[in-house]
Design a protein around this motif. Structure first.
Motif, PDB file in Angstrom:
ATOM      1  N   HIS B  49       0.624  -1.159   0.031  1.00  0.00           N
ATOM      2  CA  HIS B  49      -0.064  -0.004   0.102  1.00  0.00           C
ATOM      3  C   HIS B  49       0.847   1.184  -0.017  1.00  0.00           C
ATOM      4  O   HIS B  49       2.094   1.162   0.257  1.00  0.00           O
ATOM      5  CB  HIS B  49      -0.968   0.151   1.245  1.00  0.00           C
ATOM      6  CG  HIS B  49      -0.293  -0.003   2.354  1.00  0.00           C
ATOM      7  ND1 HIS B  49       0.556   0.992   3.117  1.00  0.00           N
ATOM      8  CD2 HIS B  49       0.152  -1.140   3.329  1.00  0.00           C
ATOM      9  CE1 HIS B  49       0.876   0.722   4.197  1.00  0.00           C
ATOM     10  NE2 HIS B  49       0.887  -0.599   4.467  1.00  0.00           N
ATOM     11  N   THR B  50       0.314   2.375  -0.196  1.00  0.00           N
ATOM     12  CA  THR B  50       1.144   3.577  -0.510  1.00  0.00           C
ATOM     13  C   THR B  50       1.618   3.909   1.229  1.00  0.00           C
ATOM     14  O   THR B  50       0.906   3.956   2.142  1.00  0.00           O
ATOM     15  CB  THR B  50       0.144   4.792  -1.017  1.00  0.00           C
ATOM     16  OG1 THR B  50       0.883   5.777  -0.849  1.00  0.00           O
ATOM     17  CG2 THR B  50      -1.253   4.870  -0.399  1.00  0.00           C
ATOM     18  N   GLY B  51       2.963   4.248   0.847  1.00  0.00           N
ATOM     19  CA  GLY B  51       3.732   4.582   2.407  1.00  0.00           C
ATOM     20  C   GLY B  51       4.242   3.239   2.974  1.00  0.00           C
ATOM     21  O   GLY B  51       4.661   3.467   4.174  1.00  0.00           O
ATOM     22  N   SER B  52       4.223   1.984   2.334  1.00  0.00           N
ATOM     23  CA  SER B  52       4.555   1.218   2.813  1.00  0.00           C
ATOM     24  C   SER B  52       6.137   0.919   2.715  1.00  0.00           C
ATOM     25  O   SER B  52       6.750  -0.055   3.499  1.00  0.00           O
ATOM     26  CB  SER B  52       4.092  -0.344   2.331  1.00  0.00           C
ATOM     27  OG  SER B  52       4.220  -0.202   0.874  1.00  0.00           O
ATOM     28  N   GLY B  53       6.686   1.804   2.366  1.00  0.00           N
ATOM     29  CA  GLY B  53       8.415   1.861   2.339  1.00  0.00           C
ATOM     30  C   GLY B  53       8.951   1.074   1.016  1.00  0.00           C
ATOM     31  O   GLY B  53      10.192   1.066   1.041  1.00  0.00           O
ATOM     32  N   LYS B  54       8.253   1.056   0.014  1.00  0.00           N
ATOM     33  CA  LYS B  54       8.665   0.308  -1.032  1.00  0.00           C
ATOM     34  C   LYS B  54       9.739   1.344  -1.819  1.00  0.00           C
ATOM     35  O   LYS B  54      11.009   0.737  -2.322  1.00  0.00           O
ATOM     36  CB  LYS B  54       7.564   0.365  -2.369  1.00  0.00           C
ATOM     37  CG  LYS B  54       6.500  -0.481  -1.844  1.00  0.00           C
ATOM     38  CD  LYS B  54       5.310  -0.696  -2.960  1.00  0.00           C
ATOM     39  CE  LYS B  54       4.897   0.579  -3.326  1.00  0.00           C
ATOM     40  NZ  LYS B  54       3.898   1.383  -2.287  1.00  0.00           N
ATOM     41  N   SER B  55       9.596   2.554  -1.946  1.00  0.00           N
ATOM     42  CA  SER B  55      10.469   3.426  -2.502  1.00  0.00           C
ATOM     43  C   SER B  55      11.841   3.778  -1.772  1.00  0.00           C
ATOM     44  O   SER B  55      13.000   3.573  -2.249  1.00  0.00           O
ATOM     45  CB  SER B  55       9.900   4.927  -2.924  1.00  0.00           C
ATOM     46  OG  SER B  55       8.824   4.773  -3.559  1.00  0.00           O
ATOM     47  N   THR B  56      11.542   3.656  -0.466  1.00  0.00           N
ATOM     48  CA  THR B  56      12.816   3.601   0.540  1.00  0.00           C
ATOM     49  C   THR B  56      13.412   2.577   0.312  1.00  0.00           C
ATOM     50  O   THR B  56      14.723   2.497   0.045  1.00  0.00           O
ATOM     51  CB  THR B  56      12.231   3.689   2.055  1.00  0.00           C
ATOM     52  OG1 THR B  56      11.234   4.692   1.908  1.00  0.00           O
ATOM     53  CG2 THR B  56      13.388   4.039   2.837  1.00  0.00           C
ATOM     54  N   LEU B  57      12.848   1.331   0.247  1.00  0.00           N
ATOM     55  CA  LEU B  57      13.799   0.076  -0.004  1.00  0.00           C
ATOM     56  C   LEU B  57      14.428   0.031  -1.203  1.00  0.00           C
ATOM     57  O   LEU B  57      15.621  -0.190  -1.347  1.00  0.00           O
ATOM     58  CB  LEU B  57      12.729  -1.181   0.071  1.00  0.00           C
ATOM     59  CG  LEU B  57      13.203  -2.450   0.017  1.00  0.00           C
ATOM     60  CD1 LEU B  57      14.095  -2.679   0.922  1.00  0.00           C
ATOM     61  CD2 LEU B  57      12.335  -3.479  -0.162  1.00  0.00           C
TER      62      LEU B  57
HETATM   63  N1  ATP Z   1      12.133  12.309   2.366  1.00  0.00           N
HETATM   64  C1  ATP Z   1      11.291  11.821   3.324  1.00  0.00           C
HETATM   65  N2  ATP Z   1      11.118  12.529   4.457  1.00  0.00           N
HETATM   66  C2  ATP Z   1      10.367  11.857   5.488  1.00  0.00           C
HETATM   67  N3  ATP Z   1       9.567  10.951   5.418  1.00  0.00           N
HETATM   68  C3  ATP Z   1       9.679  10.224   4.271  1.00  0.00           C
HETATM   69  C4  ATP Z   1      10.513  10.781   3.285  1.00  0.00           C
HETATM   70  N4  ATP Z   1      10.234   9.802   2.238  1.00  0.00           N
HETATM   71  C5  ATP Z   1       9.312   8.881   2.626  1.00  0.00           C
HETATM   72  N5  ATP Z   1       8.883   9.106   3.907  1.00  0.00           N
HETATM   73  C6  ATP Z   1       7.882   8.390   4.544  1.00  0.00           C
HETATM   74  O1  ATP Z   1       8.020   7.261   4.803  1.00  0.00           O
HETATM   75  C7  ATP Z   1       7.236   6.261   4.600  1.00  0.00           C
HETATM   76  C8  ATP Z   1       7.631   5.292   3.494  1.00  0.00           C
HETATM   77  O2  ATP Z   1       7.557   6.183   2.211  1.00  0.00           O
HETATM   78  P1  ATP Z   1       7.917   5.400   0.960  1.00  0.00           P
HETATM   79  O3  ATP Z   1       7.897   6.303  -0.177  1.00  0.00           O
HETATM   80  O4  ATP Z   1       9.100   4.269   0.797  1.00  0.00           O
HETATM   81  O5  ATP Z   1       6.405   4.550   0.557  1.00  0.00           O
HETATM   82  P2  ATP Z   1       5.956   4.151  -0.867  1.00  0.00           P
HETATM   83  O6  ATP Z   1       5.564   2.551  -0.392  1.00  0.00           O
HETATM   84  O7  ATP Z   1       7.014   4.205  -1.888  1.00  0.00           O
HETATM   85  O8  ATP Z   1       4.588   4.736  -1.169  1.00  0.00           O
HETATM   86  P3  ATP Z   1       3.995   4.813  -2.418  1.00  0.00           P
HETATM   87  O9  ATP Z   1       3.438   3.699  -3.188  1.00  0.00           O
HETATM   88  O10 ATP Z   1       3.085   6.089  -2.322  1.00  0.00           O
HETATM   89  O11 ATP Z   1       4.984   5.505  -3.386  1.00  0.00           O
HETATM   90  C9  ATP Z   1       6.094   7.013   4.416  1.00  0.00           C
HETATM   91  O12 ATP Z   1       5.180   6.888   5.572  1.00  0.00           O
HETATM   92  C10 ATP Z   1       6.533   8.482   3.947  1.00  0.00           C
HETATM   93  O13 ATP Z   1       5.624   9.479   4.477  1.00  0.00           O
END
Ligand code: ATP
Ligand code: MG
Lengths: 274, 292
Positions: B49-57
């Motif tokens: 789901h959105t915000g689950s940490g995929k982009s961070t990973l």
């Molecule tokens: N640069 C940042 N500074 C602070 N918090 C962040 C930053 N980038 C992401 N987050 C937080 O870290 C968590 C994971 O974010 P991430 O971008 O990894 O999610 P995601 O799974 O890629 O979501 P999406 O599907 O919406 O792209 C979220 O709660 C987001 O708010």
């Protein structure tokens, strides 16, 4: 991300956070004036105590307050040293005399007073304005306070709108810069090594997309505003109407009493007067 | 007998955790004790789901984000062993970020695709070959290559940006929502390009996407993330057979699987585990004796 520019704003639930931004601006100004009114040891003690009370009431962690003071520590030391060496006191108060250097008790007093004044001023104004008020609230407050100038055809609303937009866009642009830098780093761009010239050149792949997107955003925002029939300040209503409540009047009264106290204490000269 | 290909772990993620804005009131735990392994010559999908940490990973795979805790191993070696050498990792692990079209900056598409290879210090001929090869993967013709990137359509820009990362010939290609916001033809051409790249290089490919249909169609292996943790891993059939669990974390199974499940429950003799429209078509044609 929010951490960057709004890094100054510290969300917490305190009386000061809930005050009307207009009142907070006025209180900050009064506090700065008071810190300049102080002349003797008792008024400075009062000023310093009030700063501590402000920190406690606003629930801002001491760590955060110290961080903002650290930025001006050099200025404080510089003024303190200047005052120690340059104040000329009564001959009987001469403490040290070596070659052309003369240090008087008055110099020491002045140095301490000035440091207390600067510290209190910074604490007072940052607690009222930056830590407890979001930039948007602040511009809203400024707009209201300056609105009498509209009679003189000063475009107060337009300036406030520009301020609001700029403030609103700072975090977005910072975030975008980081994203573009990451994307270019992923393609092997190197921003942290090489000569100054090389580093400046390395920024081109960041600046071009950044400018393009800033212009695109500006265009989009202008279109969106036009679509909602924005046409400047005349007759515009606000979503959040600022309203003074009991706590605002109480705080004004408290600060009036505080100013009066400082003035009265100054009239009686307790010991050294600046 | 078909030769057995031994799958090697290309990237290993060991006990990785990450917190954004640590020590401030805006603290967010983005990754919490992640353990994963990514293998070569296959497409791994990451859903969540959105915000689950995929982009961070995915930003950790090429060292854009450094784990607070844990290690990322590339071919068995910690990528942060020597932080000064992290640039080399970025050539081996190519990352296409979310909305990559905003990173284009050169005068021509050709020059923009060449930016990565140029940073690698390759010679002119090699760069030229790579540019035309990778433009070919994503379906950009000579006509587009000579244009300014700002004169392309959104989908073409996206493809140019993807080609720009492919041109570095990374051993691991990571794409964060490569087809978000595109029309079906645009999506298909991007995914086809990715498959072509994988087949020609044998790279490990990682795709993040919200489209269950695309994931079912193109991925060999799936990683499901929820609330900063790995929720489930497995091949496509294993993951999509857990539809109720997926729904609990706000995800879904492909629409066609739902249709086939309903048909099955209504007494039609089809399998419930059908995940792509093509497979459904085949099953239904078989059932009704048609040919195509
Ligand atoms: N640069 C940042 N500074 C602070 N918090 C962040 C930053 N980038 C992401 N987050 C937080 O870290 C968590 C994971 O974010 P991430 O971008 O990894 O999610 P995601 O799974 O890629 O979501 P999406 O599907 O919406 O792209 C979220 O709660 C987001 O708010
Ligand atoms: Mg994302």
């Amino acid at each position: 991300m929010k951490g960057i520019v709004l890094g100054q704003y510290y969300p917490a639930d305190s009386v000061i956070h809930r005050l009307d931004p207009r009142i907070k601006i006025i209180l900050a100004l009064i506090y700065i004036v008071c810190s300049f009114l102080c002349r003797n040891i008792f008024s400075f003690v009062l000023l310093f105590m009030s700063s501590i009370v402000l920190i406690l009431v606003s629930r801002i962690p001491l760590k955060i307050v110290f961080r903002s003071l650290r930025a001006i520590i050099f200025i404080m030391l510089f003024t303190a040293v200047l005052n120690v060496f340059w104040t000329k006191g009564e001959p009987e108060n001469l403490l040290v005399s070596w070659k052309f250097i003369n240090i008087y008790t008055e110099g020491i007093y002045n140095a301490v007073f000035i440091v207390v004044r600067i510290v209190s001023m910074i604490i007072g104004s940052s607690i009222f304005m930056t830590y407890t008020t979001t930039p948007i609230q602040l511009t809203d407050g400024i707009e209201r306070l300056l609105s009498p100038l509209k009679k003189l055809h000063v475009p107060v609303h337009e300036f406030a709108m520009m301020m609001t937009i700029a403030l609103r866009f700072i975090p977005i642009i910072v975030e975008e810069t980081q994203k573009i830098m990451s994307a270019q780093k992923a393609r092997g761009a190197d921003f942290s090594s090489g000569s100054l010239m090389k580093r400046a050149k390395a920024l081109v792949p960041v600046l071009i997309p950044l400018f393009i997107s800033a212009f695109r955003r500006a265009g989009d925002l202008a279109t969106a505003m036009t679509c909602r029939c924005y046409r400047g300040g005349k007759g515009r209503t606000k979503m959040t109407v600022l309203k003074c409540r009991a706590r605002d009047y109480v705080m004004l009264a408290v600060s009036a009493a505080f100013t009066a106290a400082v003035v009265v204490i100054n009239i009686y000269s307790f010991g050294y007067t600046m | 007998m078909t030769p057995v290909r031994i799958k090697m772990s290309k990237i290993t993620v060991e006990n990785v955790s990450y917190v954004y804005s640590a020590g401030t009131p805006f603290e967010v735990k983005a990754l919490d004790d992640i353990n994963l392994s990514i293998e070569e010559n296959r497409i791994t999908g990451i859903i969540g789901h959105t915000g689950s940490g995929k982009s961070t990973l995915v930003q950790m795979f090429n060292g854009l984000v450094r784990p607070d805790e844990g290690r990322i191993l590339l071919d068995g070696a910690d990528i942060w062993e020597n932080p000064k050498e992290i640039g080399k990792v970025r050539f081996k692990v190519g990352l296409v970020m979310q909305y990559p079209e905003y990173q284009l900056f050169e005068e021509t598409v050709k020059a923009d695709i060449a930016f990565g290879p140029k940073n690698m210090g390759l010679d002119e001929d090699e760069i030229k070959n790579r540019v035309s090869e990778c433009a070919g993967f994503v379906g950009l013709g000579q006509n587009e290559l000579d244009k300014s990137p700002f004169d392309l359509s959104g989908g073409q820009k996206r493809r140019a940006a993807i080609a720009g990362v492919m041109a570095m010939k990374p051993e691991v290609l990571v794409l964060d929502e490569p087809a978000a916001g595109l029309d079906p033809a645009g999506r298909a051409s991007i995914f086809d390009g990715i498959v072509k790249y994988k087949n020609s290089t044998g790279a490990a490919v990682i795709i993040v996407s919200h489209s269950m249909e695309d994931m079912a169609k193109y991925c060999d292996y799936l990683i499901v993330m929820a609330d900063a943790k790995v929720f489930m891993t497995g091949d496509r059939d294993t993951v999509f057979s857990n539809s109720s669990q997926l729904e609990n974390i706000g995800l879904d199974i492909p629409q066609i699987t739902k249709v086939m499940t309903l048909l099955c429950e209504a007494g039609v003799n089809v399998s419930k585990s059908i995940y792509t429209v093509e497979d459904a078509e085949r099953a239904l044609l078989k059932l009704f004796g048609g040919v195509r």
